[in-house]
Design an enzyme around this catalytic site. Structure first.
Site, PDB file in Angstrom:
ATOM      1  CE  LYS A  80       0.239   7.168  -3.920  1.00 54.87           C
ATOM      2  NZ  LYS A  80      -0.590   7.311  -5.133  1.00 54.87           N
ATOM      3  CB  SER A 156      -2.567   4.253  -5.628  1.00 54.93           C
ATOM      4  OG  SER A 156      -2.105   5.463  -6.229  1.00 54.93           O
ATOM      5  CB  SER A 180      -4.194   7.436  -7.482  1.00 53.90           C
ATOM      6  OG  SER A 180      -4.142   6.197  -8.112  1.00 53.90           O
TER       7      SER A 180
END
Length: 466
Positions: A80, A156, A180
């Site tokens: 990420k 996220s 997330s």
């Protein structure tokens, strides 16, 4: 599609060991999946084919010599775009960060993976500064779902979930400050763990403070356990890092749930679920009872802590954007709104919110004297269209309004695992398994017991099946 791209990390390593598949072949398959799907789902902000293939070739030589560096040596994976990564920019979904760098440092989890021979394919999408439960940003646009590219992947860590779901590497690492890794796992039919806070060291420190965790994102619980082995452990750069765990998180994974006391809460006492989600979750709960667990329907006993969470989260967002007033118009409009709210909170507000956290911790501590685990839906809904910030007709646009079952356990810092448990209107539904702090092995064991008896995690998404 190259079938190698959908093989789990555990199976890939077994094939490396038997010399029936090479890390180069596995990396080529993952890169082919990226080439096939990236334009449709926008899961990556950076892909490095040449770098990945070079690392894969080095891993291949190690396997041929019988000297792998670790349990995921040669496994292609993504990161990420929140984690510092030596040689690659970390832009956090924002236009405010200078791409020029220099970028010369790895975050602790990235450093451990690199040292273990993992093959980094690239960096995945995130909303700006990972602030919300869907993955879109002014810098990179929206990330689509493996089951419907016009639906959100969640956030996220949505880019990582979509990458895993479509075979763009079998594993990824994400962050979770309010759900997330679990929100996108639920939306995409993948598996993700938010471990006990401090188990995975975080550096640099998150502006969202001790709400923020890192976690493995995979298709199976077994892969999550192995990935967790690699990325846990003490790091002096994280002042709150726990000591390095003893043993493997894969130890005892297959021991089942017989005799465990499991509390099931359909809504934590304050949520509301789509009928299809509730039906899928109730069906999933029967799997644990059939496996020998003692399942009782019970709420844990705390009220919705969303207002306290907002104080903590919005204050962190305000800190992120401190000093960027001249560039305020270039950031996500929703982020601007919560920053403006966060700037209005004072120290007393923050301490009051912290007191709510502490009281929740006491409540959950007492709950776990009677119940080994708590099971809930991960999400009350399935994914919705990428043109929206909340489901159609929803009373609020705030992401916390439709994620009521995830952020509480960031506040209490407990381990929470999301596994796929069914479908509603053709889209995945997630089941959340929550344990006491430091009971990560137990949470994973329960997740493995569920996946041993179901095949939801093996279903191929619509973008693959056509």
């Amino acid at each position: 599609m190259n079938e190698l791209s959908m093989i789990t990390a555990t199976d890939l390593v077994d094939r490396y060991r038997s010399n029936t598949v090479s890390p180069v072949e596995a990396t080529e398959a993952a890169l082919q999946a990226i080439e096939q799907f990236q334009d449709r789902v926008n899961a990556f902000v950076l892909v490095d084919p040449d770098g990945a293939l070079a690392v894969a070739a080095e891993s291949e030589r190690r396997w041929q010599q019988g000297r792998p560096l670790g349990p995921l040596d040669g496994v292609p994976m993504s990161i990420k775009d929140i984690f510092l990564t030596d040689g690659w920019p970390t832009l956090r979904g924002s236009k405010l960060i200078d791409k020029a760098g220099p970028w010369t440092e790895d975050a602790p989890a990235v450093a451990r993976l690199r040292a273990g021979g993992a093959v980094f394919l690239g960096k995945t999408t995130t909303p700006e500064y990972a602030w919300k439960g869907v993955t879109d940003s002014p810098a990179y646009g929206a990330t689509g779902n493996p089951w419907d590219a016009h639906h959100h992947a969640g956030g996220s860590s949505g880019g990582s979930a979509t990458a895993v779901g479509l075979g763009m590497g079998p594993v990824s690492i994400g962050t979770d400050g309010g759900g997330s890794v679990r929100i996108p796992a639920s939306f995409t039919g993948t598996t993700a763990l938010k471990p006990t806070y401090g188990l995975i060291p975080m550096y640099p420190p998150s502006p969202f403070g001790t709400l923020s965790h890192a976690g493995p994102m995979t298709r199976t619980v077994a892969d999550a356990a192995i990935l967790l082995d690699l990325i846990t452990g003490f790091d002096h750069r994280d002042w709150s890092a726990m000591p390095t765990p003893q043993g493997s998180f894969a130890d005892g994974l297959g021991d089942g749930v017989e005799g465990l006391r499991i509390g099931f809460s359909a809504d934590l006492g304050y949520g509301r679920n789509a009928p299809g989600v509730l039906a899928a979750v109730r069906d999933a709960v029967t799997v644990f009872a059939e496996a020998g667990a003692q399942v009782t329907e019970v709420d844990p006993g705390f009220a919705d802590p969303v207002e306290a969470f907002h104080v903590l989260w919005f204050s962190g967002a305000a800190k992120v954007l401190q000093g960027h007033d001249e560039e305020f118009d270039s950031i996500d409009p929703g982020l601007r709104r919560i920053v403006e709210t966060g700037r209005g909170f004072n120290a007393s507000d923050y301490l009051d919110a912290t007191a709510v956290r502490m009281a929740m911790g006491v409540t959950m501590g007492a709950f776990h004297t009677d119940y080994d685990l708590l099971i809930t839906p991960t999400m009350p809904i399935t994914s919705f269209g990428t043109e929206r910030q909340a489901p159609e007709g929803w009373p609020s646009q705030l992401w916390t309004s439709w994620t009521p079952y995830t952020y509480p356990f960031n506040m209490t810092q407990q381990p929470a695992l999301s596994v796929p448990c069914g479908f509603s209107d053709g889209l995945p539904v997630g089941l959340q398994i929550v344990g006491p702090r430091h009971a990560d092995r137990l949470v994973l064991r329960a997740g493995q017991a569920f996946q041993d008896r179901t095949d939801w995690h093996l279903r191929l998404p619509n973008l693959i099946t056509g």
